[in-house]
Structures are given as C-alpha cells and as structure tokens.
Write a protein that holds these residues in place. Structure first.
Motif, PDB file in Angstrom:
ATOM      1  N   LEU B 379      -6.403  43.498  22.763  1.00 30.51           N
ATOM      2  CA  LEU B 379      -7.859  43.601  22.728  1.00 30.51           C
ATOM      3  C   LEU B 379      -8.421  43.658  24.144  1.00 30.51           C
ATOM      4  N   ASP B 453     -13.557  51.303  17.829  1.00 31.67           N
ATOM      5  CA  ASP B 453     -13.434  49.900  18.247  1.00 31.67           C
ATOM      6  C   ASP B 453     -13.290  48.978  17.041  1.00 31.67           C
ATOM      7  N   GLU B 454     -14.013  49.348  15.989  1.00 35.18           N
ATOM      8  CA  GLU B 454     -14.024  48.544  14.768  1.00 35.18           C
ATOM      9  C   GLU B 454     -12.599  48.376  14.222  1.00 35.18           C
ATOM     10  N   ARG B 457     -10.437  46.118  16.286  1.00 31.11           N
ATOM     11  CA  ARG B 457     -10.745  44.705  16.080  1.00 31.11           C
ATOM     12  C   ARG B 457     -10.139  44.215  14.765  1.00 31.11           C
ATOM     13  N   ASP B 458     -10.217  45.087  13.738  1.00 31.81           N
ATOM     14  CA  ASP B 458      -9.604  44.727  12.448  1.00 31.81           C
ATOM     15  C   ASP B 458      -8.117  44.504  12.593  1.00 31.81           C
ATOM     16  N   CYS B 460      -6.392  43.751  15.214  1.00 30.10           N
ATOM     17  CA  CYS B 460      -6.036  42.559  15.982  1.00 30.10           C
ATOM     18  C   CYS B 460      -6.305  41.297  15.173  1.00 30.10           C
ATOM     19  N   ALA B 461      -7.411  41.341  14.442  1.00 32.72           N
ATOM     20  CA  ALA B 461      -7.749  40.143  13.665  1.00 32.72           C
ATOM     21  C   ALA B 461      -6.743  39.954  12.534  1.00 32.72           C
TER      22      ALA B 461
END
Lengths: 246, 472
Positions: B379, B453-454, B457-458, B460-461
C-alpha cells in the motif's frame, strides 16, 4: 534450375528430432595435421622428460624396474594419450584444442569411450607406410582417406563413425554498418533465406565500397523499387525492421 | 554455381577448395599431367641419367599444370564443365601466358595459388594486377603462406611415403640392394644407385608433386573465392538475384494465371494418383533389405593350464580390485545421496519432498526476501506511485505465503494459470482471493492497465495470510 544441382559445402546438415537442423563445420586435413604435429611434440617432450627421470631413478630402483617403467610410459603415451583426452569432456587432444578442433560422432553427439579407442588405435593403420629407420608414421593412408571421403574422415574415423569439426572459429573483423535511419516493412513476404540475405547485407555492408553496395542492392530492385544509394538505404531500413521491429 | 557460397573462416575456405577438387579429381589430375606433359617427355628423353635435374625441371614447369587445373575448377564452380576441346585450346595459352613473370620472376612466390587466380581468371596485368592482389590479401595471407609451407613439406613427405609403399612390395633380393644403397647414400652417389631405386624415387616425387599441386591449387582457389565473398558480398549478390527473379516470376505468374484461368488443364488428367504412387514406390529407397547376422558361439577356453599359477594371482588381483570398486561405489552412493539421511527434509510419510522453489516465473519468492507486513508495504509503494512494484510485491508475497503456510506445491516453471489451478486444488480457502489478485496482476503486468486505488485497498485489506510468515 540452380537448386536441382547438389552444391558442395563444407558444412554438414544434420536433422535432429522435430525438424531441428544443426550444422557441423567439418574440418579438413590441414588444420588436423597441424594439431597432430602439436600433439606429437607434446608427447615427445613428456616422454623425454619421463625417460630421463626414470633413468636417473633407475640407480635406486634397479635397472630392470626402471626400463620396465619406461616401456610402460611409452605404451601409455603412444596408445592411450589421445584416447584419454578425446573421451573426455572437451573431446579434443591438446593439439586439437589449440587449433579449435573437436571430435564428435557423425550425428554431432560427443564421442563415447569406445569410439575414442577405435579411432585412436586405428591410428597405426592411418600412419602407414612407416619409415623404417625413423619411428615416424608418414600418415599417407590417413591423408589419402581424408581427401577421398566426403566428410574428411581418415580410416579410424570411418571405423568409429566420428568426424572432426571446428569447435570455435575466430571472430572475423567486422566494420560497423552505418546506423539505420528508419525502419521499413518489406512490401512482399520474404522467404527465410531472403531475410538472411537482407540482414547479411546490412551487417557486412561496412566491408564494401559505396559503389559495390549500390551494385548489389540493384539486383533486389524488385524489392526496393529504387536505384543506387536510395535502394541501399531502403534495404538497410528493411533489415532494421526485420531485426528489431518485427 | 555448384558450391555453397558463404563467408567462411580461412581454413574452411581451404576445405571447400579440397572438396571441389575431390569432386572432379580424376579429370583435374589428367589436366595437370596434360599441362606437364611436354616437360615430362623432354626431361625423360634428355635427363634420364640425372634424376635430380629431371625432378627440378618438372617442378619448374608445374605452374602450367596448375593453370589448367584452375581453368577447369573455376568453370566447374559456375556450373559448366569445360570439355576436352576447350581444355586443349587453353593449353598453349597456359604455357606462354606471362611467362617471364610467372615462370621466372615469381616462380618462388608463396602466394601463387591465390595470385594465379587474379591473373588467369580476372586477366589483370601490371599495376591493376598488383593493386588487386594487395586488396585480396588485405584480409590476411597467413593461410596462404601456411599453405605454401604445407605444399613444400607434403611434397617431400608424400614422396617418401610413396617410396616406402613401393618398398613394401619389393622382392627380397632387390630390397637388399635398396637398403644397402640407401645406407651409403650421399649427394654424389647417384651413379651407384640401383636404377630401379632411382626411377622409383623420381616417379614418387612426380606423383607427390601432382597430388599436392592439384589439391593446393584447389585450396588456393577456395581462399580466393572466400576472400571475394567477404570483400564483395558474392553470396548476398546471388541471393538478391534469386530474390529479384522470384519477384519478377511471381508478377509474371499472376498474369499468366489470370490469362489461363479459363483453359482446362489437360496435363493433370494424364497422371492418375495411382500412377504417381506406383512411381514413388518404385524408388530403391522403398525396397526392403534383410540382413542376417550370425553370432559365433564362443567355445570354452582351454590352453591356459600351463600358466595356472599366474592366472590364480591375476584372479585374486581382479577379485580384490572388484571389492575395492564395490566399496568405493557404495561410499560414493552414500555421499551422493547424503541428503536422504539428513532426516530434516524427509516428509512425514518418508517420501522425499522437493525443496520449495526460491524463484517462480522469475520472481524471488524466498520468504526472507519479503517484508514482514506485505500488504502494508504494498500500500505504501502504491501511495508513492510505484504501482508495478506494489502489485508484484503483493503477488509474489501471496505465492510465497501459499508455498510456506498454505502447503501448495508450486514448481519453478509454473505459469500464472498453473499457480491458480494448483491453489484451487490444494488450498481451497485462498482460491477466491488469489484468483482476484492474479487477474489484477496479469492485467497490470501484461496489459499495462493498472487497477484502481479502490481495488488495491480491497486486495490489501483482504490479505488472508498471517502477517508474519509462519514457521515451517
């Protein structure tokens, strides 16, 4: 018309599995003769040194032991020295290696121990006729066989199914070709050998004079659609496209 | 063109020349002797008593023979074999052409095999000739000079070989005389030599000269052709000519095809497929050959009883050697497969487990090459715009973790889809996440389209692996 005549070549094409073709660069009698000379020199020097050392140590060992050892050394040097080197990883005696030669099977594979034994033990036959008062083989038979066979094989090679090839060839001095100005796609589909010729033109053009370049390029006028210097630069551009952009 | 032209190394050029000579060997030999015949006849008439002078005279006349060889050889290279009439017409010209230069001034020139081609085939004289020779020799003349040395050495050597081959077939009484006279031989004892020996020596010399000269003329011609291929691009020129012919030919062919499209093809009706098959099968390649080999029975050995003691000692020696070899083999096997005895890597079922790969698809997947917290690091990289690196870290991190803790067997050679299949089969819970990650990675790596980017982030989360690489 031309393709129907079988052309003489020093390369030998061998087809492997799946249509892959390798080419062996068969070596002729002259470089092999020089390699043989170097080998004989090495063998002679080693034998002289060993004989002197053993003769001196014969004072301590007893004369019979020393002369026996000397005879053994002669035997191994003359019969097993080339076998040992040719059956090894490089497939070449020191003399062959210094001339850039190597022994392989006719199929291009490295030779086996048995083949090394056969081809080197038959050296005696190739060495005939001997000169009586010099213990030197004239290699007359070997030379004759070499010149008479298609793949420059001496009798030992014929028996063992081996050939001697150029392993590495010294790089030719190349004059850098002029840098390409642009890339152009050939307008017709080229055959592989024609692609090779176009690329060779670019790579070797540095060795030719300007006039000669234009002369050669004019023969491909149908491809370039141009004369003289313009044709040359068209071919250069096509070679550039074939090499880099495709 | 009856030989393959390509830029070769110098020695390969010599080999090509030798191969050219071999093809027409007898014809070239005949030409050589034809060229030499006047001098041979003259010298055998007048110099029979002086064999040395006879050989010297023939040696001096040799270039005429070489010229005829070169004449035939060069025309043969370009596809037309000259008939005897044209050889005979060339013969007197070969005797007199540039007599003063070739036969007197440059008779000892070591470059003769190469330079003769310039004066005979290109018909150059004087300044043009020497300029041309200089140009040709610019590629180096070491091979030509070495060839000259070979020529001198081989002539003597082959003459010796021929004399001793003859000596092998001699009747005993004559052989005695030969060896006596050879023992006492010195330069002024020609008169005391047995005439048969003198004649054999002379003939051997002439034979050796002819063989060496025919082949070395061919070798010199090979070097000449090769030099010209290099400095003038003969092979490229020929290839371009063929290309031009082909293109002109296709243009013509298209035209004729259009013109003849309505005409019925009568030629095809004459040969039926059956005829063609029968014709092909009649080829000698299709006949079946049978060879029978009989392996001779080995009869039981006998006749060794006299040396029983020696045999026993030898047997003992062989026995001990065999034992030593066996021990050495076992020790070597233990050493070679020592990792099997280590125990550390052996699988629970005793099966040998291959060590996990360190590199997959060219990416380093060793656990120590990765940061502890892969998604956080990825990230962070994404945040500073190093997108490719971020995605690749994420992807190779996932593969590494799958190998380490997921127990998936991934081989070094696997592709992305292989990995995906293996994960689906062996680590079901990670499959959904991994397929999404693979898709995003492949889009970026091969399609150069970065995910939003969304999505990152998904990814990585949703990192499903333990943050720290689990112990093995």
């Amino acid at each position: 018309m031309e393709d129907t005549v079988s052309r003489i070549d020093t390369l030998q094409a061998i087809e492997l599995a799946e249509g892959v073709e390798v080419r062996l660069r068969i070596a002729g009698p002259l470089p092999r003769g020089m390699a043989l000379g170097i080998d004989m020199l090495i063998q002679g020097v080693i034998l002289v040194v060993v004989t002197i050392v053993l003769a001196i140590s014969g004072i301590g060992l007893g004369w019979n032991v020393a002369s026996g050892l000397i005879m053994l050394a002669w035997f191994f040097m003359s019969w097993w020295f080339p076998v040992f080197f040719e059956a090894g990883k490089r497939g070449a005696t020191p003399g062959k290696r210094s001339m850039g030669l190597r022994v392989v099977q006719t199929s291009g594979a490295p030779i086996t121990f048995g083949q090394a034994v056969v081809r080197n033990f038959l050296r005696v036959v190739d060495g005939m006729p001997m000169i009586p008062w010099l213990p030197i083989p004239t290699m007359g038979f070997g030379l004759a066989a070499c010149l008479a066979t298609k793949r420059f094989q001496r009798l030992g090679d014929l028996a063992a199914g081996t050939v001697v090839i150029y392993d590495k060839v010294a790089a030719e001095p190349a004059v850098p070709a002029p840098p390409p100005m642009d890339a152009a796609r050939p307008l017709v589909v080229l055959r592989p050998e024609e692609v090779q010729a176009v690329v060779a033109f670019r790579e070797r053009a540095g060795l030719w004079s300007e006039g000669r370049r234009a002369e050669i390029a004019d023969h491909a006028r149908e491809l370039t659609g141009d004369h003289g210097a313009a044709g040359v630069s068209r071919i250069m551009a096509m070679a550039h496209w074939l090499q880099e952009k495709r | 063109m009856t030989a393959e032209l390509r830029p070769r190394s110098d020695w390969e050029a010599v080999d090509l020349g030798l191969a050219l000579v071999r093809r027409d060997f007898w014809r070239l030999c005949a030409c050589w002797w034809l060229g030499l015949s006047p001098m041979v006849i003259l010298s055998f008439v007048f110099l029979r008593e002086l064999p040395v002078l006879l050989v010297l005279a023939c040696w001096w006349w040799m270039p005429v023979g070489s010229r005829l060889v070169l004449f035939v050889l060069s025309r043969r290279l370009f596809g037309e074999l000259p008939d005897w009439k044209s050889v005979l017409r060339e013969w007197p010209r070969a005797c007199v052409r540039r007599f003063g230069f070739r036969m007197i001034w440059a008779r000892f020139s070591p470059w003769r095999p190469l330079t003769m081609a310039v004066e005979d085939l290109e018909r150059l004289r004087g300044k043009a000739y020497s300029a041309r020779v200089r140009l040709l020799l610019r590629r180096g003349d070491s091979t030509v000079v070495l060839l000259a040395m070979w020529r001198a050495a081989l002539t003597f050597w082959l003459a010796l070989a021929a004399v001793y081959t003859a000596a092998m077939f001699l009747p005993a009484g004559e052989a005695e005389k030969w060896s006596v006279s050879l023992d006492e031989w010195s330069s002024d004892s020609w008169s005391s030599m047995p005439p048969s020996l003198a004649m054999t020596g002379t003939l051997s010399f002439l034979l050796a000269m002819s063989l060496v000269d025919v082949f070395s003329t061919g070798a010199g011609f090979g070097i000449y052709v090769n030099h010209r291929t290099w400095i003038e691009g003969w092979d490229v020129e020929l290839a371009f000519r063929r290309l031009g012919n082909r293109l002109r030919g296709t243009a013509g062919a298209v035209l004729t095809a259009i013109l003849l499209v309505a005409a019925p093809s009568a030629a095809d009706a004459e040969t039926t497929p059956g005829d063609v098959i029968a014709e092909v099968k009649a080829d000698p390649d299709f006949t079946v050959h049978t060879e029978t080999y009989r392996v001779p029975n080995s009869s039981g050995g006998s006749g060794w009883s006299g040396s029983g003691e020696l045999l026993a000692t030898l047997g003992q020696l062989v026995f001990y050697l065999a034992i030593a070899a066996a021990i050495a083999f076992v020790v070597w096997m233990i050493w070679r497969f020592r990792h099997l005895f280590g125990g550390g890597r052996a699988g629970p079922a005793g099966r040998r487990v291959p060590p996990p790969p360190r590199v997959v698809m060219g990416m380093d997947v060793a656990p120590e090459s990765l940061p502890d917290d892969v998604p956080a690091k990825a990230l962070e990289l994404w945040g500073v715009g190093r997108r490719q690196e971020a995605m690749s870290l994420l992807y190779r991190g996932a593969i590494s973790r799958l190998i380490e803790s997921g127990g998936v067997e991934i081989a070094e050679s696997d592709t992305e889809s292989d990995c995906l299949r293996r994960v689906a089969a062996e680590a079901e819970p990670f499959a959904a996440y991994f397929s999404g990650l693979t898709e995003a990675w492949m889009r970026l790596a091969y399609g150069r389209s970065a995910p939003g980017d969304e999505r990152i982030r998904d990814l990585c989360a949703g990192w499903p692996f333990a943050l720290k690489g689990g112990p093995r």
